[in-house]
Write a protein that holds these residues in place. Sequence first.
Motif, PDB file in Angstrom:
ATOM      1  N   TYR B  19      -1.915  -1.210  -1.074  1.00 59.11           N
ATOM      2  CA  TYR B  19      -2.120  -1.543  -2.494  1.00 59.11           C
ATOM      3  C   TYR B  19      -3.520  -2.145  -2.559  1.00 59.11           C
ATOM      4  O   TYR B  19      -3.697  -3.308  -2.198  1.00 59.11           O
ATOM      5  CB  TYR B  19      -1.120  -2.588  -2.968  1.00 59.11           C
ATOM      6  N   ALA B  24       0.701  -2.585   2.850  1.00 55.60           N
ATOM      7  CA  ALA B  24       2.120  -2.921   2.702  1.00 55.60           C
ATOM      8  C   ALA B  24       2.995  -2.176   3.701  1.00 55.60           C
ATOM      9  O   ALA B  24       4.094  -2.633   4.026  1.00 55.60           O
ATOM     10  CB  ALA B  24       2.585  -2.614   1.279  1.00 55.60           C
ATOM     11  N   SER B  44      12.297 -10.519   2.074  1.00 55.44           N
ATOM     12  CA  SER B  44      11.623 -10.167   0.830  1.00 55.44           C
ATOM     13  C   SER B  44      10.128  -9.939   1.061  1.00 55.44           C
ATOM     14  O   SER B  44       9.488 -10.687   1.801  1.00 55.44           O
ATOM     15  CB  SER B  44      11.831 -11.310  -0.176  1.00 55.44           C
ATOM     16  N   GLY B  45       9.617  -8.890   0.455  1.00 58.80           N
ATOM     17  CA  GLY B  45       8.180  -8.621   0.555  1.00 58.80           C
ATOM     18  C   GLY B  45       7.768  -7.871   1.797  1.00 58.80           C
ATOM     19  O   GLY B  45       6.588  -7.698   2.060  1.00 58.80           O
ATOM     20  N   GLY B  47       8.286  -4.720   2.450  1.00 60.76           N
ATOM     21  CA  GLY B  47       7.890  -3.337   2.204  1.00 60.76           C
ATOM     22  C   GLY B  47       9.033  -2.345   2.048  1.00 60.76           C
ATOM     23  O   GLY B  47       8.799  -1.134   2.050  1.00 60.76           O
ATOM     24  N   HIS B 209      19.924  -6.432   0.308  1.00 59.76           N
ATOM     25  CA  HIS B 209      19.799  -7.770   0.880  1.00 59.76           C
ATOM     26  C   HIS B 209      21.162  -8.272   1.322  1.00 59.76           C
ATOM     27  O   HIS B 209      21.290  -9.387   1.792  1.00 59.76           O
ATOM     28  CB  HIS B 209      19.227  -8.736  -0.164  1.00 59.76           C
TER      29      HIS B 209
HETATM   30  N1  LIG Z   1       2.135  -2.817  -7.285  1.00 63.78           N
HETATM   31  C1  LIG Z   1       1.783  -3.620  -6.264  1.00 63.78           C
HETATM   32  N2  LIG Z   1       0.511  -4.038  -6.165  1.00 63.78           N
HETATM   33  C2  LIG Z   1       0.136  -4.842  -5.143  1.00 63.78           C
HETATM   34  N3  LIG Z   1       0.940  -5.280  -4.186  1.00 63.78           N
HETATM   35  C3  LIG Z   1       2.233  -4.902  -4.234  1.00 63.78           C
HETATM   36  C4  LIG Z   1       2.719  -4.051  -5.283  1.00 63.78           C
HETATM   37  N4  LIG Z   1       4.030  -3.843  -5.091  1.00 63.78           N
HETATM   38  C5  LIG Z   1       4.348  -4.529  -3.965  1.00 63.78           C
HETATM   39  N5  LIG Z   1       3.277  -5.152  -3.452  1.00 63.78           N
HETATM   40  C6  LIG Z   1       3.233  -5.981  -2.223  1.00 63.78           C
HETATM   41  O1  LIG Z   1       3.661  -5.186  -1.146  1.00 63.78           O
HETATM   42  C7  LIG Z   1       4.534  -5.918  -0.315  1.00 63.78           C
HETATM   43  C8  LIG Z   1       5.842  -5.182  -0.167  1.00 63.78           C
HETATM   44  O2  LIG Z   1       6.497  -5.182  -1.417  1.00 63.78           O
HETATM   45  P1  LIG Z   1       7.907  -4.521  -1.638  1.00 63.78           P
HETATM   46  O3  LIG Z   1       8.216  -4.577  -3.080  1.00 63.78           O
HETATM   47  O4  LIG Z   1       7.922  -3.199  -0.994  1.00 63.78           O
HETATM   48  O5  LIG Z   1       8.836  -5.534  -0.828  1.00 63.78           O
HETATM   49  P2  LIG Z   1      10.405  -5.510  -0.656  1.00 63.78           P
HETATM   50  O6  LIG Z   1      10.670  -5.455   0.788  1.00 63.78           O
HETATM   51  O7  LIG Z   1      11.026  -4.462  -1.496  1.00 63.78           O
HETATM   52  O8  LIG Z   1      10.764  -6.948  -1.194  1.00 63.78           O
HETATM   53  P3  LIG Z   1      12.086  -7.407  -1.985  1.00 63.78           P
HETATM   54  O9  LIG Z   1      13.167  -7.517  -0.996  1.00 63.78           O
HETATM   55  O10 LIG Z   1      11.692  -8.762  -2.521  1.00 63.78           O
HETATM   56  O11 LIG Z   1      12.331  -6.413  -3.052  1.00 63.78           O
HETATM   57  C9  LIG Z   1       4.678  -7.308  -0.903  1.00 63.78           C
HETATM   58  O12 LIG Z   1       3.813  -8.170  -0.210  1.00 63.78           O
HETATM   59  C10 LIG Z   1       4.224  -7.117  -2.320  1.00 63.78           C
HETATM   60  O13 LIG Z   1       3.581  -8.280  -2.771  1.00 63.78           O
END
Ligand SMILES: Nc1ncnc2c1ncn2[C@@H]1O[C@H](COP(=O)(O)OP(=O)(O)OP(=O)(O)O)[C@@H](O)[C@H]1O
Lengths: 309, 256
Positions: B19, B24, B44-45, B47, B209
């Motif tokens: 991103y 990510a 969380s976060g 990816g 989760h």
């Molecule tokens: N549109 C975006 N622009 C910039 N960074 C992003 C964007 N979407 C996600 N990220 C970043 O990418 C990383 C992964 O995000 P992602 O949403 O895939 O996490 P996740 O594992 O699904 O988390 P959760 O369990 O909280 O849903 C995080 O650090 C997030 O901040």
Amino acid sequence: MAILHTSTGKHHRIPSVTRGRKLDRLMPLVLLVASMVPILTTFGIVITLAADAWRFFAVVPLSEVFSTELAPLRAEPSFGILPLVNGTVLTSLIAMLVAIPVGLGTALYLSEFTSNRVRKIIKPIIEVIAGVPTIVYGYFAYSFVTPLLIKLLPGLGAKNVLSPGLVMGVMIIPIVASLSEDAMNAVQGSLREGAYALGSTRFEVAGKVVMPAAMSGIIASFVLGISRAVGETMIVSIASGSSKRFSFDITQSMQTMTGYIVEFTSGDAASGTTGYYSLYAVGLLLFIFTLILNLVSQAITRRFRLRAG
Amino acid sequence: MADKLQNIQIRTEALSLHYGAFQALKEVDLDIPARRITALIGPSGCGKSTFLKTLNRMNDLIEGVRVSGKVLIDGEDIYDPAVDVPLLRKKIGMVFQKPNPFPMTVYDNIAYGPRIHGIRNRRDLDEIVVRSLKDAALWPEVKDRLKTNALDLSGGQQQRLCIARALAVEPEILLLDESTSALDPASTSKIEDLMTQLKARYTIVMVTHNMQQAARISDWTAVFMLGEVIEYNRTGQLFNQPREQQTEAYLTGRFG
Ligand SMILES: Nc1ncnc2c1ncn2[C@@H]1O[C@H](COP(=O)(O)OP(=O)(O)OP(=O)(O)O)[C@@H](O)[C@H]1O
Ligand SMILES: [Mg+2]
């Protein structure tokens, strides 16, 4: 003033607290008065209009009012309003034929087909167009658009309905574009995601999901545009002239309701004559016209909001 | 890998995603079997959603995203410029965390997908609507309410409607991103039962989760951590004998 007894036995004044309380009590009153201003003004307008319009309707039979014969300055005057209604409807119709497709297209483009960066540049520019004084548009219609159109349509009159209608349409584009874009932008991203995930193209997302979800705002923007067109005065006064003939020939001069009021308030009708009171009758009608439009817009917005949750 | 995978439908090779300047996903290699449930878990976060969205190219919609590496579905690289993205997404249904029914009737929600893909015949549409609602275990509850606005349904019903909507375009793969996290236990267990039935016909990849949920219904589990897959195995094995210490820490709640 409140006086507090503290543990040390000293008296402390805290004036700000009491003043705050008074303000708290006063403020709603002040705001109430402020909010009454537009309401009272509207009432005032209605009463003035209705009172003087009454003098008109007391003299002129309804059968004459709803006729196509308008000749206020003749020895035996006739006060048919239909030529004015016709002029207003035709100019507004032409305007909306321009403003709705172009405005909606602009809104769709800005909301669904371009990046945030481009939108942030283009939208303010479009909104500036809405700030141009209408007299400038009137002049533009009369001295630029009409001569240009005459080259294409040799039969076009120097004063005509087509040219101010088109220019008025351009003036209204920003209203339709900006409000529709706001409405589309307010549609949650999750609906777009859902639609894309089902294999929608951009067009399908825009046309089948975003537009229906934003429909109340879009229609409200149309209605607001129509109100602007119906109430617009300068452009039509300058470029469509003051012919009182009843016809549907948009290449010729016609007068709108607003144009009629301008013509007669700038001096032709002596105070106290029927011609003078006819101004108020037309004004009242115009008021009712726009009131109905507003009510329609509100009804539509409410209905769609119910449906869209 | 402890157990050999057969019948791979989705394979990612050195899949990375940025991103803007933020990376990510870091060179993710993952083989996802056909007609099984694969769970993606991790803090969380890390990816998970990002990875899921690379599988149907939903990331294309986000400005500033760069993808490198490969995603092969049935052996075809879906990031090939020649790929018809809407058609790809038709093949891969997606259900999101929050139910997102369109503000239209129940019927029109389901018929939306088939309609945009060219089905106009009323009788065909009727049949698809009924079948999809039945497959999503929603039919008994809405059969008399097809003309009501979908937003009037309960949250659990809305989510099953979204599943039905996804099934209506006859996908081969279903992606679910924490699709039960906003639901009550009864709706959740309905959707879990549904998934176990649907895996006979669909390849399901789900982010969750809820460890119990992953353990209950998934066949394979991948653990994400900071954009990487740190462990991938049969669910039973992964939960009973995690190989990585971080996995164990995460599963026992000492992490994330
Ligand atoms: N549109 C975006 N622009 C910039 N960074 C992003 C964007 N979407 C996600 N990220 C970043 O990418 C990383 C992964 O995000 P992602 O949403 O895939 O996490 P996740 O594992 O699904 O988390 P959760 O369990 O909280 O849903 C995080 O650090 C997030 O901040
Ligand atoms: Mg996520």
